[in-house]
Scaffold this motif. Structure first.
Motif, PDB file in Angstrom:
ATOM      1  N   ASP A   1       0.833  -1.202   0.000  1.00 19.40           N
ATOM      2  CA  ASP A   1       0.000   0.000   0.000  1.00 19.40           C
ATOM      3  C   ASP A   1       0.871   1.257   0.000  1.00 19.40           C
ATOM      4  N   ILE A   2       1.932   1.231   0.781  1.00 20.50           N
ATOM      5  CA  ILE A   2       2.819   2.393   0.877  1.00 20.50           C
ATOM      6  C   ILE A   2       3.565   2.607  -0.434  1.00 20.50           C
ATOM      7  N   TYR A   3       4.035   1.527  -1.056  1.00 15.67           N
ATOM      8  CA  TYR A   3       4.701   1.664  -2.353  1.00 15.67           C
ATOM      9  C   TYR A   3       3.743   2.261  -3.387  1.00 15.67           C
ATOM     10  N   GLY A   4       2.488   1.827  -3.338  1.00 16.57           N
ATOM     11  CA  GLY A   4       1.511   2.357  -4.274  1.00 16.57           C
ATOM     12  C   GLY A   4       1.279   3.846  -4.078  1.00 16.57           C
ATOM     13  N   LEU A   5       1.229   4.275  -2.826  1.00 18.94           N
ATOM     14  CA  LEU A   5       1.054   5.692  -2.540  1.00 18.94           C
ATOM     15  C   LEU A   5       2.260   6.497  -3.005  1.00 18.94           C
ATOM     16  N   ALA A   6       3.447   5.924  -2.875  1.00 20.37           N
ATOM     17  CA  ALA A   6       4.665   6.646  -3.254  1.00 20.37           C
ATOM     18  C   ALA A   6       4.647   7.037  -4.723  1.00 20.37           C
ATOM     19  N   GLU A   7       4.035   6.215  -5.554  1.00 24.33           N
ATOM     20  CA  GLU A   7       3.966   6.526  -6.983  1.00 24.33           C
ATOM     21  C   GLU A   7       3.129   7.767  -7.253  1.00 24.33           C
ATOM     22  N   LYS A   8       2.238   8.106  -6.330  1.00 24.89           N
ATOM     23  CA  LYS A   8       1.382   9.281  -6.489  1.00 24.89           C
ATOM     24  C   LYS A   8       1.964  10.522  -5.797  1.00 24.89           C
ATOM     25  N   GLY A   9       3.016  10.321  -5.016  1.00 23.53           N
ATOM     26  CA  GLY A   9       3.544  11.404  -4.198  1.00 23.53           C
ATOM     27  C   GLY A   9       4.574  12.254  -4.903  1.00 23.53           C
ATOM     28  N   GLU A  10       4.810  13.418  -4.335  1.00 20.40           N
ATOM     29  CA  GLU A  10       5.840  14.336  -4.814  1.00 20.40           C
ATOM     30  C   GLU A  10       6.898  14.518  -3.735  1.00 20.40           C
ATOM     31  N   LEU A  11       8.158  14.485  -4.146  1.00 28.08           N
ATOM     32  CA  LEU A  11       9.255  14.621  -3.201  1.00 28.08           C
ATOM     33  C   LEU A  11       9.234  16.014  -2.582  1.00 28.08           C
ATOM     34  N   HIS A  12       9.385  16.058  -1.268  1.00 25.20           N
ATOM     35  CA  HIS A  12       9.321  17.325  -0.544  1.00 25.20           C
ATOM     36  C   HIS A  12      10.641  18.077  -0.681  1.00 25.20           C
ATOM     37  N   ARG A  13      10.643  19.305  -0.262  1.00 29.10           N
ATOM     38  CA  ARG A  13      11.811  20.175  -0.385  1.00 29.10           C
ATOM     39  C   ARG A  13      12.941  19.695   0.544  1.00 29.10           C
ATOM     40  N   PRO A  14      14.194  20.049   0.234  1.00 27.01           N
ATOM     41  CA  PRO A  14      15.344  19.482   0.956  1.00 27.01           C
ATOM     42  C   PRO A  14      15.602  20.065   2.343  1.00 27.01           C
ATOM     43  N   ASP A  15      14.866  21.093   2.749  1.00 29.82           N
ATOM     44  CA  ASP A  15      15.134  21.682   4.057  1.00 29.82           C
ATOM     45  C   ASP A  15      14.262  21.096   5.156  1.00 29.82           C
ATOM     46  N   ALA A  16      13.519  20.033   4.856  1.00 28.60           N
ATOM     47  CA  ALA A  16      12.634  19.424   5.854  1.00 28.60           C
ATOM     48  C   ALA A  16      12.980  17.951   6.017  1.00 28.60           C
ATOM     49  N   GLN A  17      13.354  17.575   7.232  1.00 29.37           N
ATOM     50  CA  GLN A  17      13.607  16.165   7.551  1.00 29.37           C
ATOM     51  C   GLN A  17      12.567  15.737   8.592  1.00 29.37           C
ATOM     52  N   ASP A  18      11.614  14.946   8.161  1.00 37.40           N
ATOM     53  CA  ASP A  18      10.509  14.568   9.043  1.00 37.40           C
ATOM     54  C   ASP A  18      10.798  13.320   9.856  1.00 37.40           C
ATOM     55  N   PHE A  19      11.971  12.744   9.652  1.00 36.28           N
ATOM     56  CA  PHE A  19      12.385  11.623  10.487  1.00 36.28           C
ATOM     57  C   PHE A  19      13.894  11.696  10.657  1.00 36.28           C
ATOM     58  N   LEU A  20      14.376  11.089  11.717  1.00 40.51           N
ATOM     59  CA  LEU A  20      15.815  10.998  11.931  1.00 40.51           C
ATOM     60  C   LEU A  20      16.093   9.818  12.845  1.00 40.51           C
ATOM     61  N   PHE A  21      17.253   9.206  12.642  1.00 37.43           N
ATOM     62  CA  PHE A  21      17.731   8.139  13.510  1.00 37.43           C
ATOM     63  C   PHE A  21      19.151   8.477  13.965  1.00 37.43           C
TER      64      PHE A  21
END
Length: 280
Positions: free
Chosen positions: A142-162
């Protein structure tokens, strides 16, 4: 190995309830390899998160506007459980279980082999997917399918980190709050100037942002004055190398074909150092 991921959650509206259901369910599916902690004091959020198999911790430190302090969440998570990696994600993000665990396992192996320094910061860009009014996410597919519809966000935002336990001394990190801009840029800038291992996983980890009707930066636009500028004031201008382009390492895939045999390698590339290749 087990890893910990923290998720902020400080409000629950009609527009966001489905998104949180999807995210909490996704986090629950990561168990037992990745254990999640939801930081919240709201009973309805507690019930939703627990029903999906997540752990709950209270928000114990906020700024004067009631926004949760990021460093305190990491301190609480490290006291709660012993783990190799600790992470943070916004409460409306989705990750494929297989890809997330694979990426972390490979990086962990490189650190243990001495190929990478243990002071690591792992980041990546998200893909924005428009409002999912009735879409229930149940699997990686389901997530892979959604990714095909998505647009890459701008480079100044990191919504996750490890990070590892030693990456940052969270007791001395300024009281940046989540849900407001610039805390992520300060962390990347801090790591860059200290020659930490900063890794961009954008090419090998699909990350979905469930974008509501209020847009891709809703929490930022809802704040005004000092509330909105809180993190900028704490950063004191130390943001010049805080975007994803300044990650020294970039993950990727490389495919080889020899006769009828095909091989696909996970790669980690540094601008001025040898490549690391792993066959998947």
């Amino acid at each position: 190995s087990k890893y910990e991921v923290n998720s902020e959650e400080y409000k629950l509206s009609t527009n966001s309830q489905l998104h949180y259901h999807n995210t909490f369910s996704m986090l629950g599916r990561l168990v037992p390899r990745i254990n999640s902690i939801i930081f919240t004091d709201q009973p309805e959020v507690v019930e939703l998160a627990l029903s999906a198999g997540n752990n709950i911790l209270p928000i114990t430190k906020t700024n004067v506007f009631g926004m949760p302090v990021l460093s305190q969440m990491f301190i609480q998570a490290m006291e709660y459980s012993s783990s190799f990696f600790y992470g943070f994600t916004n409460g409306d993000m989705l990750y494929p279980r297989y890809d997330l665990i694979r990426n972390l396992d490979i990086i962990k192996g490189l650190i243990e082999q001495g190929e990478l320094d243990g002071n690591v910061l792992i980041i990546g860009s998200r893909r924005n997917v428009l409002y999912l009014s009735e879409y229930i996410v149940q699997s990686d597919e389901d997530i892979y399918g959604l990714a095909e519809k998505g647009e890459l966000h701008r480079p100044d935002a990191q919504d996750f980190l490890f990070v590892t336990r030693t990456s940052f001394d969270w007791h001395i990190v300024p009281d940046f709050v989540v849900g407001r801009p610039a805390y992520d840029n300060w962390l990347v800038d801090f790591a860059y100037h200290r020659d930490y291992t900063v890794i961009d996983l954008t090419q090998t980890l699909v990350v979905i942002h469930q974008t509501g009707t209020d847009g891709t930066t809703a929490s930022h636009w809802s704040a005004h004055g000092l509330d909105k500028k809180w993190n900028y004031q704490l950063a004191r201008g130390r943001l010049d190398h805080g975007t994803i382009e300044f990650a020294q390492f970039v993950s990727g895939f490389r495919e080889y074909k020899r006769g009828d045999t095909r091989a696909r390698y996970w790669t980690l590339t540094h601008k001025q150092r040898p490549h690391f290749y792993f066959e998947i």
